[in-house]
Design an enzyme around this catalytic site. Structure first.
Site: not given
Ligand SMILES: [Zn+2]
Lengths: 507, 500
Positions: A80, A155, A179
């Site tokens: 990420k 997210s 997330s």
């Protein structure tokens, strides 16, 4: 499509370590896949082709002399874009850090490298991890491989979508309000938020310090457990890191996979159903609970009366901390600087204002304003102070629940993936995505999402959330692994195999 | 330029008003590393060379508390008779400033590590004033801005600014007094004496360099006036940039006279930050802000609370050095000083220097004489604090030893000290380079001795009859004849030799 990309991380590692396939070949297969489908999925913001191949070659050299850095050495991973990497830009999905090349590796990044895990690139995310759909990325949304018109969650939508698109067998996410787990649920993949403090936050670009927690994403529970053991562990660079041995999650996953949950007490959270819950999601959940019973678990209903206040508390605490964490983006030392060509005439404050105006997206601004307000003199007690009290009450709910049961279960999200653009103008509807996941962030306990089938009405994946007490992460791995085996047996194979073919679309 | 403010005659101020003081002292700790990262904590250095992702506030970087700094904070608190918190936290003080990397300062807010203490301060006349301490808390320093172009290095009107983050994250302890009332005319003196006492205390604890000139000890002086019949405190101003003990005294005195003039003229004191101007001994208003700053304090989520065990606190307390005043009493006895002599020593800020010189091997009388007379004069001439002179106690002790063993006369010794002060190196190197050797040619000396003995036959006779004490007169005559370049000890030896 190369068969290599459909393997689990454990199986791929096995082949690499037995030298049936090289790490370079495995990496190249995934890079090829990314080249092929990422135009349609947009899971990646940056692909580090050279760095990945070099890291893979190093693993191959080590294996050639009999050194295997870890059980996952040679396996590729999608990171990420919130974790700093010395060899790839770290943007956090924001224009304000466009092209920022960090001078240091996050602790998680270091541990991945030390384990011989090959970092393919950086994945898309909602700007500063603020969002539940990846639509808040400054670099455009990620598309859900199950239906490209739909969101992949957020997210960490990029990380989960990369798994579902077979672009990577492993990924790293961060979970502040769900997330990791919510993207896992809506992409039919596994997402784990370990106990707060067990995975270092050093180098994780902060959204909300007291809630942020990095964790593993994978297509199987065992893969997630293997990755969990790589990244977890005490780090003196993170003061909130817990100085205790890593929980035996791999062993627990293997034990769970034997299919026996006798003696395990499972609590169904009464508050997590009803209005706003999609029928197909509830059906999947009920079926999953029945399977847990069939595996020998004792299932009881448990009430957590304060969970209903979690969302409100979260939307005070997280923006408050964010308003302070994001203050450092002032155009002085790194990142974007906007001066409208008049640098010599503008004050530092003016350059900072112009930069923040241009560099932050609307959701980030909304939360900075919200948090600034909540911390203001005269409002602090009513907002931030009250939210902290709610947080304490939620922790107590968990404590008393875990006095009755070993793990708690609930749907991960109230609905399956919605269409891109559908909720973008309705922040409150968007915030409801995280209704079931937020309590574990507030309390800091462990929680994961494992796919629980496809909702009847739309054929999209739903998630079963399993929550365990803090520092008892292994319990949820055992339950999830047992469930995964039973689910696949009942449904005639892994759920992930039902993801549509992407090749046709991208061609 | 702002007009020079009206001030009131000091005596008149005191007829009409009572001053109230509040002193905030920031102390930079002398830990090896910074408060929250592993960077070296050193003064100076090439700009931006003692920095890392943490103290530059890079995205993702996190603080980790320096345990030594916590220990120093607790020792300071204990030395100030404070209670030590059983549990305390850091907080974030949020405001934007370019030299503050995170745009918040990690500090302590409502949960300081030490609180409720006092420091007894001895004033010039030997009386004691008790300064109540509100709190001592930990925080981090900011970087430094250098404003280039424009006027007087101020941000307003500057062409551009340079930022140096070497100081960012240096551990600071802020020590805040309670409002000090009842000082009357002695308010400026109390302020100076408090800062001096605090400095001695901190030096004794060896927790800071306590150099006001380098900013490792900084004092903000809050001053307000109460009319004689008032029941509430007046509006206060906070004067910063007070960089010496003398300035502390002068800043307080100036603000008292300025406040009084404003108040008597029917005006109101604006609560504001003012800057002390060393050259004019006046203060000027800082940049005024439209609205009061709201720092939006909240507990620092990146750090866990600090809960010092009571055993640790007890251990630190037991290990505290003698407080300066107790130590002073001890040294007074050891060195055989009168109260007046001791006070001279303290007022000259020479006590620690003399003690260190004695520790380095000098006799206390010699060490005292060097620091209180010759070196104090030099400090005055150079407009420096005594401790800032570029000479160490060890160097003074060496000079003293050279005098004691007859290698130098007092006069030559002063020349050696001048050389050290001028940066010519160690005393022995100065002696060598400047050729400052005592005349040791005994034949020349013997001739001078014989001459002096011949000139005073009655004295010579006394010496011959065993009254050695009488030799002093002859020594004096020889020293005079040799213009002080002779070694007095050797002269005495020669006199006795010639008379036996
Ligand atoms: Zn540093």
């Amino acid at each position: 499509m190369s068969e290599l990309i459909r393997l689990s991380a454990a199986d791929l590692a096995d082949k690499i370590h037995k030298r049936e396939v090289s790490a370079v070949e495995a990496t190249q297969a995934h890079l090829d896949r990314i080249a092929e489908v990422d135009g349609a999925v947009h899971a990646f913001l940056h692909v580090n082709t050279e760095g990945a191949l070099a890291a893979a070659a190093k693993v191959d050299e080590q294996i050639a002399v009999g050194e295997v850095a870890s059980p996952l050495a040679g396996v590729p991973l999608a990171l990420k874009d919130v974790m700093t990497t010395i060899d790839a830009p770290t943007t956090v999905g924001s224009k304000i850090l466009e092209n920022w090349l960090p001078p240091y590796d996050a602790t998680v990044t270091e541990r991945l490298r030390a384990a011989g895990i090959v970092i393919l690139g950086k994945t898309n995310m909602d700007e500063f991890a603020m969002g539940s759909s990846t639509e808040n990325s400054a670099y455009g949304p990620t598309h859900n491989p199950w239906d490209l018109e739909r969101i992949p969650g957020g997210s960490g939508g990029g990380s989960s979508a990369s798994l579902a698109a077979f672009e990577a067998p492993l990924a790293i996410g961060t979970d502040t309000g769900g997330s990791i787990r919510q993207p896992g649920a809506v992409t039919g993949t596994v997402g784990v938020k370990p106990t707060y403090g067990t995975v270092s936050r050093y180098g994780l670009v902060a959204f909300s310090s007291s809630l942020d927690q990095a964790g593993p994403c994978a297509r199987t529970v065992l893969d997630a457990a293997l990755l969990h053991e790589v990244i977890a562990g005490y780090d003196p660079m993170d003061s909130t890191s817990i100085n205790q041995p890593v929980r035996p999650v791999v062993e627990a996953a293997r034990q769970g996979a034997t299919g026996d949950l006798k003696g395990v007490k499972v609590g169904v959270v009464r508050e997590f159903r009803g209005e706003g819950y999609q029928q197909g999601v509830i059906d999947c959940f009920d079926a999953a609970v029945q399977q847990l019973r069939d595996l020998g678990a004792e299932v009881v209903e448990v009430s957590c009366p304060h969970f209903k206040y979690a969302l409100g508390a979260y939307y005070l605490i997280a923006p408050s901390e964010a308003s302070s964490n994001l203050a450092r983006f002032d155009a002085m030392r790194y990142g974007l600087r906007v001066d409208n060509g008049a640098l010599g005439e503008l004050s530092a404050e003016q350059v900072m204002s112009l930069t923040r105006e241009a560099g932050f997206g609307p959701e980030v601004k909304r939360r900075i304003i919200l948090g600034t307000y909540a911390l203001s003199a005269g409002y602090y007690d009513a907002y931030y102070g009250s939210a902290q009290k709610v947080r304490t009450l939620i922790s107590r709910d968990f404590t008393s629940a875990f006095e009755q049961v070993d793990v708690l279960v609930a749907p991960t999200t109230p609905t399956t993936a919605f269409k891109i653009g559908e909720r973008i103008d309705d922040p409150l509807a968007m915030y409801l995505n995280d209704l079931c996941t937020i309590p574990s962030n507030l309390a800091g306990n462990a929680a994961l999402s494992v796919p629980s089938g496809l909702a009847a009405e739309d054929g999209l994946p739903a998630g079963l959330q399993v929550m365990a007490p803090a520092l008892a992460d292994e319990r949820m791995y055992r339950v999830a692994a047992a469930y995964e085996v039973a689910r696949d047996a009942a449904q005639g194979g892994p759920l992930i195999n039902r993801v549509p073919e992407l090749e046709a679309i991208s061609r | 330029m702002t007009a020079v403010a009206e001030v009131m005659d000091y005596d008149e101020v005191l007829e009409r008003f009572d001053p109230v003081l509040g002193l905030e002292v920031h102390v930079e700790l002398n830990t090896n590393t910074k408060m929250f990262c592993g960077c070296a904590n050193v003064f100076g250095g090439e700009p931006n060379t003692h920095v890392c992702p943490v103290c530059l506030g890079m995205p993702g970087a996190l603080p980790a508390v320096n345990g030594k700094a916590v220990e120093s904070a607790m020792r300071i608190g204990l030395a100030l008779n404070c209670e030590i918190a059983e549990w305390c936290r850091f907080a974030r003080k949020n405001y934007f400033y370019p030299d503050m990397p995170k745009n918040f300062q990690t500090s302590q807010y409502d949960e300081p590590i030490a609180f409720n203490g006092y420091l007894d301060v001895e004033l010039d006349d030997g009386s004691i004033f008790r300064v109540d301490i509100e709190r001592a808390h930990m925080e981090e320093d900011t970087g430094k801005s250098l404003h280039v172009g424009g006027a007087t290095g101020r941000i307003h009107g500057a062409d551009y600014s340079l930022l140096d983050y070497n100081r960012a994250g240096v551990p600071l302890i802020e020590i805040v007094t309670k409002p000090l009332v009842g000082t009357g005319a002695r308010a400026p003196e109390v302020a100076r004496a408090y800062v001096a006492a605090l400095r001695d205390l901190l030096r004794g604890l060896d927790v800071s360099d306590v150099r006001m000139d380098q900013g490792s000890l900084r004092c903000d002086a809050n001053v307000s006036l109460m009319a004689k019949d008032a029941t509430e405190f007046g509006t206060r101003t906070e004067t910063k940039n007070v960089n010496s003990l003398r300035s502390v005294e002068r800043a307080v005195r100036y603000e008292m006279t300025r406040h009084a003039a404003v108040l008597v003229g029917g005006g109101k004191i604006k609560q504001e930050t003012r800057h002390f101007d060393e050259s004019t001994a006046t203060t000027r208003a800082g940049r005024t802000k439209e609205t009061a700053e709201d720092y939006r304090y909240f507990p620092e989520p990146d750090l866990v609370p600090i809960a010092p065990s009571r055993e640790w606190v007890a251990e630190l307390k037991a290990g505290l050095p003698q407080p300066p005043w107790v130590r002073r009493k001890r040294l007074q006895e050891e060195w055989g000083l009168s109260d007046a002599e001791l006070r001279d020593l303290v007022n000259a800020d020479a006590l620690d220097l003399v003690a260190a010189t004695v520790d380095a091997g000098a006799k206390s009388d010699d060490a005292r004489s060097w620091w209180v007379s010759y070196l104090s004069q030099q400090a005055k001439t150079l407009n420096k604090e005594l401790a800032e002179l570029p000479i160490t106690p060890a160097q003074v002790a060496r000079v003293s030893a050279l005098v004691a063993d007859g290698s130098l006369t007092n006069k030559l010794a002063r020349a050696v000290v001048d050389g050290v002060l001028a940066g010519e190196g160690e005393p022995d190197a100065v002696v060598e380079a400047r050729g400052l050797k005592v005349v040791s040619d005994d034949s020349a000396l013997t001739a001078a001795v014989d001459e002096a003995l011949a000139a005073q036959p009655d004295v010579a006779e006394k010496i011959r009859s065993g009254k050695v004490a009488a030799a002093g007169a002859i020594v004096g005559a020889v020293m005079k004849a040799t213009k002080g370049s002779a070694d007095a000890k050797r002269v005495r030896e020669l006199i006795i030799e010639r008379c036996s």
